[in-house]
Design a protein around this motif. Structure first.
Motif, short mmCIF file in Angstrom:
data_model
loop_
_atom_site.label_atom_id
_atom_site.label_comp_id
_atom_site.label_asym_id
_atom_site.label_seq_id
_atom_site.Cartn_x
_atom_site.Cartn_y
_atom_site.Cartn_z
N ALA A 25 0.84 -1.20 0.00
CA ALA A 25 0.00 0.00 0.00
C ALA A 25 0.87 1.25 0.00
O ALA A 25 1.96 1.26 0.58
N HIS A 26 0.40 2.31 -0.65
CA HIS A 26 1.18 3.54 -0.71
C HIS A 26 1.15 4.31 0.61
O HIS A 26 1.99 5.18 0.84
N ALA A 27 0.19 3.99 1.47
CA ALA A 27 0.13 4.63 2.79
C ALA A 27 -0.24 3.59 3.82
O ALA A 27 -1.22 2.86 3.64
N LEU A 28 0.55 3.47 4.86
CA LEU A 28 0.27 2.50 5.89
C LEU A 28 0.61 3.06 7.26
O LEU A 28 1.43 3.97 7.38
N VAL A 29 -0.06 2.52 8.28
CA VAL A 29 0.17 2.94 9.65
C VAL A 29 0.77 1.78 10.43
O VAL A 29 0.17 0.70 10.50
N LEU A 30 1.94 1.99 11.02
CA LEU A 30 2.53 1.03 11.94
C LEU A 30 2.09 1.45 13.33
O LEU A 30 2.44 2.53 13.80
N CYS A 31 1.31 0.62 14.00
CA CYS A 31 0.79 1.02 15.30
C CYS A 31 1.04 -0.06 16.35
O CYS A 31 1.29 -1.22 16.03
N GLY A 32 0.96 0.35 17.60
CA GLY A 32 1.22 -0.53 18.72
C GLY A 32 1.68 0.30 19.90
O GLY A 32 1.93 1.51 19.76
N PRO A 33 1.82 -0.31 21.06
CA PRO A 33 2.22 0.46 22.25
C PRO A 33 3.62 1.03 22.12
O PRO A 33 4.45 0.52 21.36
N ALA A 34 3.89 2.09 22.86
CA ALA A 34 5.24 2.65 22.90
C ALA A 34 6.20 1.57 23.40
O ALA A 34 5.92 0.88 24.36
N LYS A 129 -5.55 14.83 0.71
CA LYS A 129 -5.51 14.84 -0.76
C LYS A 129 -4.37 13.95 -1.27
O LYS A 129 -4.55 13.20 -2.24
N THR A 130 -3.21 14.01 -0.60
CA THR A 130 -2.09 13.17 -1.03
C THR A 130 -2.40 11.70 -0.79
O THR A 130 -2.03 10.84 -1.59
N LEU A 131 -3.11 11.40 0.31
CA LEU A 131 -3.47 10.01 0.58
C LEU A 131 -4.52 9.51 -0.42
O LEU A 131 -4.52 8.34 -0.81
N GLU A 132 -5.42 10.41 -0.83
CA GLU A 132 -6.47 10.01 -1.77
C GLU A 132 -5.93 9.81 -3.18
O GLU A 132 -6.41 8.96 -3.92
N GLU A 133 -4.93 10.61 -3.55
CA GLU A 133 -4.34 10.52 -4.89
C GLU A 133 -2.82 10.40 -4.75
O GLU A 133 -2.08 11.34 -5.06
N ILE A 140 4.09 6.50 2.05
CA ILE A 140 3.96 7.27 3.29
C ILE A 140 3.75 6.30 4.44
O ILE A 140 2.78 5.53 4.44
N ILE A 141 4.67 6.33 5.42
CA ILE A 141 4.62 5.42 6.57
C ILE A 141 4.30 6.24 7.81
O ILE A 141 5.11 7.06 8.26
N THR A 153 -10.81 9.72 8.87
CA THR A 153 -10.54 9.85 7.43
C THR A 153 -9.11 9.42 7.09
O THR A 153 -8.87 8.83 6.04
N ILE A 154 -8.17 9.71 7.99
CA ILE A 154 -6.79 9.26 7.78
C ILE A 154 -6.73 7.74 7.88
O ILE A 154 -6.13 7.05 7.03
#
Length: 307
Positions: A25-34, A129-133, A140-141, A153-154
């Motif tokens: 994916a062109h945009a992804l979220v790495l998430c988890g506890p600190a 807008k950058t995430l949509e197009e 983008i990480i 929305t993000i």
């Protein structure tokens, strides 16, 4: 090549496979506890995306692109930083300009957004807008320790990667290997399964202080220690707020019926709120008030709490 912690290797292998097949994916979220290693994973993924001689295990670490990245001088890698506690709209405008520019090394462009959940509303809107197009060849990480804090929305426009460190036994074994110390039984749960946070607490002996705090609280609530003694020993202790919250949630509130659970948690939240404005001798008085109220709520079901 960025060295990965053992619990990060399986999700990294998945990300690498997606990258190699052109399906990342062109945009992804790495998430988890600190303390789970999100920044390490972001660096490793950025290295793979920028490498010109990708290997089966990841970035080669030797090509020109890898050398530039390792030197902190890669023109096609942007790591957002903020001088404040929030990521503002100016930083996101910089990101947008970067993402639509030409790649200097004729490969991918990569943006890393640490603490993405601190974006202001204006910054999040500017990013949409950058995430949509998404521009071709730009990834983008986002990194987040508080995924729900990201705007809906993000979140809807990014692929989520929730990082875990395995079960408590595996984490405890890893901690023992790193420190030659046996971690206290509560530590992994206290750190929400985040090995790096637990390692830090073990390394500077804060874990020992936390164990002492648990013992003091047990002795107070079982009637073995007087209030003045426990306050004297607890006031000013490292990580007191976190340990009190842990103790209250795990040992005090759970056995109670719903209304008293809420009363106990409300008392703690009020103390946390007030603690940011209380210093000096007043902090001991506030702690005295909290412990007194908690014991009253435990002993007297009819006790009322303040709003």
């Amino acid at each position: 090549m960025t060295e990965l912690y053992p619990w990060l290797q399986p999700p990294f292998n998945q990300l690498l496979a997606l990258t190699n097949s052109g399906q990342l994916a062109h945009a992804l979220v790495l998430c988890g506890p600190a303390g789970i290693g999100k920044a390490t994973m972001a660096d490793a993924l950025a290295a793979v995306l920028l490498c010109k001689n990708r290997q089966p295990a990841g970035a080669c670490g030797q090509c020109k692109s890898c050398m530039l990245r390792q030197a902190g001088n890669h023109a096609d890698l942007l790591k957002l930083h903020s001088d404040t506690q929030h990521i503002g709209v100016d930083a996101i405008r910089q990101l947008n300009n970067f993402s639509h520019g030409a790649a200097q090394q004729h490969g991918n462009r990569v943006v890393v957004i640490p603490a993405a959940d601190t974006m202001t509303e204006a910054a999040a809107n500017a990013l949409l807008k950058t995430l949509e197009e998404p521009p071709a060849g730009c990834f983008i990480i986002l990194v987040s320790s508080n995924y729900p804090q990201l705007s809906a929305t993000i979140r809807s426009r990014c692929q989520q990667w929730q990082l875990h460190a395995g079960n408590a036994a595996d984490i405890a074994q890893w901690l023992s290997q790193q420190t030659n110390k046996s971690p206290p039984a509560f530590l992994v749960e206290y750190c929400q399964g985040a090995p790096l946070k637990a390692l830090s607490l073990l390394a500077d002996d804060t874990a020992t202080s936390l164990s002492d705090t648990l013992t003091l609280l047990d002795e107070y609530f079982s009637g073995k220690l007087q209030l003045t003694n426990v306050v004297k020993q607890l006031d000013g202790k490292a990580e007191l707020s976190g340990m009190l919250g842990f103790y209250i949630r795990q040992r005090l509130a759970q056995p109670l019926e719903f209304l008293r659970q809420q009363a106990v948690l409300t008392a703690y939240q009020r103390w946390c709120r007030d603690a940011t404005r209380i210093i000096g001798q007043n902090s001991a008085l506030a702690l005295t008030g909290l412990l007194t109220e908690l014991k009253s709520l435990l002993q007297h079901p009819e006790a009322k709490w303040k709003s």
